[in-house]
Design a protein around this motif. Structure first.
Motif, short mmCIF file in Angstrom:
data_model
loop_
_atom_site.label_atom_id
_atom_site.label_comp_id
_atom_site.label_asym_id
_atom_site.label_seq_id
_atom_site.Cartn_x
_atom_site.Cartn_y
_atom_site.Cartn_z
N GLU A 210 20.46 -32.41 21.94
CA GLU A 210 19.15 -32.47 21.03
C GLU A 210 19.39 -34.01 20.63
O GLU A 210 20.11 -34.19 19.72
CB GLU A 210 18.74 -31.56 20.22
CG GLU A 210 17.38 -31.86 19.24
CD GLU A 210 17.07 -30.68 18.38
OE1 GLU A 210 17.65 -29.79 18.37
OE2 GLU A 210 15.96 -30.96 17.68
N LYS A 353 13.84 -21.70 21.12
CA LYS A 353 15.02 -21.93 20.24
C LYS A 353 15.04 -21.04 19.11
O LYS A 353 13.91 -21.12 18.26
CB LYS A 353 14.88 -23.50 19.73
CG LYS A 353 15.00 -24.37 20.98
CD LYS A 353 15.40 -25.92 20.61
CE LYS A 353 16.87 -25.95 19.97
NZ LYS A 353 17.17 -27.49 19.82
N GLU A 389 19.95 -21.61 17.45
CA GLU A 389 20.13 -22.85 16.74
C GLU A 389 21.15 -22.40 15.74
O GLU A 389 21.33 -21.33 15.13
CB GLU A 389 18.85 -23.29 16.14
CG GLU A 389 18.02 -23.92 17.16
CD GLU A 389 16.87 -24.66 16.35
OE1 GLU A 389 16.92 -26.02 16.06
OE2 GLU A 389 16.02 -24.28 15.81
CA CA Z 1 14.27 -29.15 17.55
#
Ligand code: CA
Ligand code: C2E
Ligand code: CA
Length: 432
Positions: A210, A353, A389
């Motif tokens: 990311e 996510k 995450e």
């Molecule tokens: Ca993000």
């Protein structure tokens, strides 16, 4: 009558209120007793108005004005500034605790249901409070303070009141300065992109990362994106900044795909503002990808749930454009925003996510484990892959792996790091 009073509620209007405030300020100067100014904004009034109609909304406003007036003394002033905004002036405040008491009774009274003809509606109130002469010595200053304090009450979850404080004022100034500095940050080369690996849980391979922006402010040092991205969105600067992050990320992605991993992908965060701009933006991005000879598969765009729920936008068209260019789409912070999941089948989504807040308490809160498991099962049934995450511990990783989560991202693997460090990490990962 109309020049000074609000025709709907019969309360003084903004103009009259200002006049009264001026008078009271003079009185206060003579008597040396403070006065308090409250801004009251009804929470969820717009929903009532939109769903039940303006006539019902009007009845609610009249009733609300009555309830507010019931909470104050005859010598105090209640006014309607417009819309669902009211203001109260408490004169001769001998004892500041009386302000607190009145604010509480107003919130209580407004949080009680409203019977509007056959309908029942619930609203509540967010109140901002400031004191004269303690917090400001002129009308503009007082209005600004009360407004800021009310904004804080809203931000803290509505149905409450908040006082203007010096700290609040400082925060407001910092904000303005940051906005100013933000305007020069791109030209001043103050931004960097850091990369955080997204690890394939089954193989331990880093096939994705990311891209996360960093702002190295010349005086303040690193400023968190959580702090400046909202400002960039507000000012529209996010358009330029977002483009810059995209170019930087794709430059790196291209290099790493060529040198180390032909299926490597970089996820770029894209804020709703960037989608609203115009239909053309993707054309610019797509043209850039062609220019650098980079296939769409190298890019994943991270969006938030809110974007998909906004029926006013041509978001569907934008997502189709991405799909046709082989660019994948990921829903960020999944589970924090909305309860409606219907959008998952309506749109082509590639990844969910799971928000950090679910992962954080995985070990101690059984409910969070159940939620993660449910999200994963649901996503897989819909053909969507899942990224967890904020994975910080091995135990969290193991629990997520047991739940068949596809990818993990978090400090356990690596913090977001500069491109050169990330490249080293990628090399090591490849040879492991
Ligand atoms: Ca993000
Ligand atoms: P996000 O997209 O949810 O990004 C993940 C955030 O979690 C990042 O914060 C990352 O550093 C942090 N994080 C990663 N692993 C862990 C962990 O194990 N534990 C904890 N506690 N945190 C972890 P960061 O970099 O401060 O970014 C904050 C937010 O700012 C991002 O949240 C994203 O919404 C926004 N943002 C960052 N870069 C961009 C950008 O280029 N464009 C846009 N529109 N937004 C961005
Ligand atoms: Ca996130």
């Amino acid at each position: 009558m109309q020049a000074n009073f609000d025709t709907l509620t019969g309360l003084p209007n903004r103009r009259m209120f200002r006049e009264r405030l001026e008078q009271e300020i003079k009185k206060s100067n003579r008597s040396s007793t403070p006065i308090a100014l409250m801004f009251i904004d009804l929470d969820h009034f717009k929903e009532v108005n939109d769903t039940l109609g303006h006539d019902i909304g009007d009845i609610l406003l009249i009733e609300a004005s009555r309830r507010i007036s019931d909470c104050v003394r005859a010598t105090d002033i209640v006014a309607r500034l417009g819309g669902d905004e009211f203001t109260v002036l408490l004169t001769e405040v001998e004892d500041v605790t009386s302000v607190e008491r009145i604010a509480q009774s107003i919130t209580q009274k407004l949080a009680t249901f409203f019977q509007l003809k056959e309908e029942v509606a619930y609203v509540s109130a967010s109140i901002g409070i400031t004191l004269y002469p303690n917090d400001a010595t002129d009308i503009e200053g007082l209005f600004k303070n009360a407004d800021q304090a009310m904004y804080v009450a809203k931000e803290q979850g509505r149905n409450r009141h908040s006082y203007f404080t010096h700290a609040l004022q400082e925060a407001a100034q910092t904000r303005l300065r940051l906005i100013n500095d933000l305007r020069g940050a791109l030209a001043g080369n103050q931004f960097m992109v850091h990369f955080q690996p997204i690890v394939d849980m089954a193989t331990g391979r880093i096939n994705k990362a990311e891209a996360l922006i960093r702002w190295n402010h010349p005086e303040r040092g690193l400023v968190s994106p959580a702090q400046f991205i909202p400002l960039a969105e507000e000012t529209g600067l996010i358009l330029e900044i977002g483009d810059w992050v995209f170019y930087e990320s794709m430059r790196c992605a291209k290099r790493w795909r060529t040198l180390y991993n032909p299926v490597f992908q970089v996820s770029v965060n894209k804020s709703p503002i960037q989608f609203y701009k115009d239909g053309d933006e993707h054309a610019v991005w797509l043209a850039h990808l062609r220019d650098i000879d980079m296939p769409g598969e190298g890019l994943v765009i991270e969006i938030t749930e809110g974007l998909l729920l906004d029926s006013n936008t041509s978001i569907n068209g934008a997502l189709l454009t991405l799909r046709n260019a082989d660019i994948q789409v990921s829903i960020d912070d999944f589970g924090t925003g909305y309860s409606s999941l219907s959008y998952l089948k309506k749109f082509d989504i590639d990844y969910l996510k799971i928000d950090q807040s679910f992962v954080r308490h995985l070990e101690i809160d059984h409910n969070d484990l159940v939620l993660c498991e449910a999200i994963i099962v649901m996503a897989h049934k819909l053909g969507i892959k899942v990224v967890a995450e904020g994975v910080e511990t091995e135990r969290q990783r193991d629990m997520l792996a047991a739940a068949e989560c596809d990818y993990a991202q978090g400090y356990l693997y690596s913090k977001p790091i500069p491109a050169d460090e990330f490249e080293e990490l990628l090399k090591r990962n490849l040879s492991a």
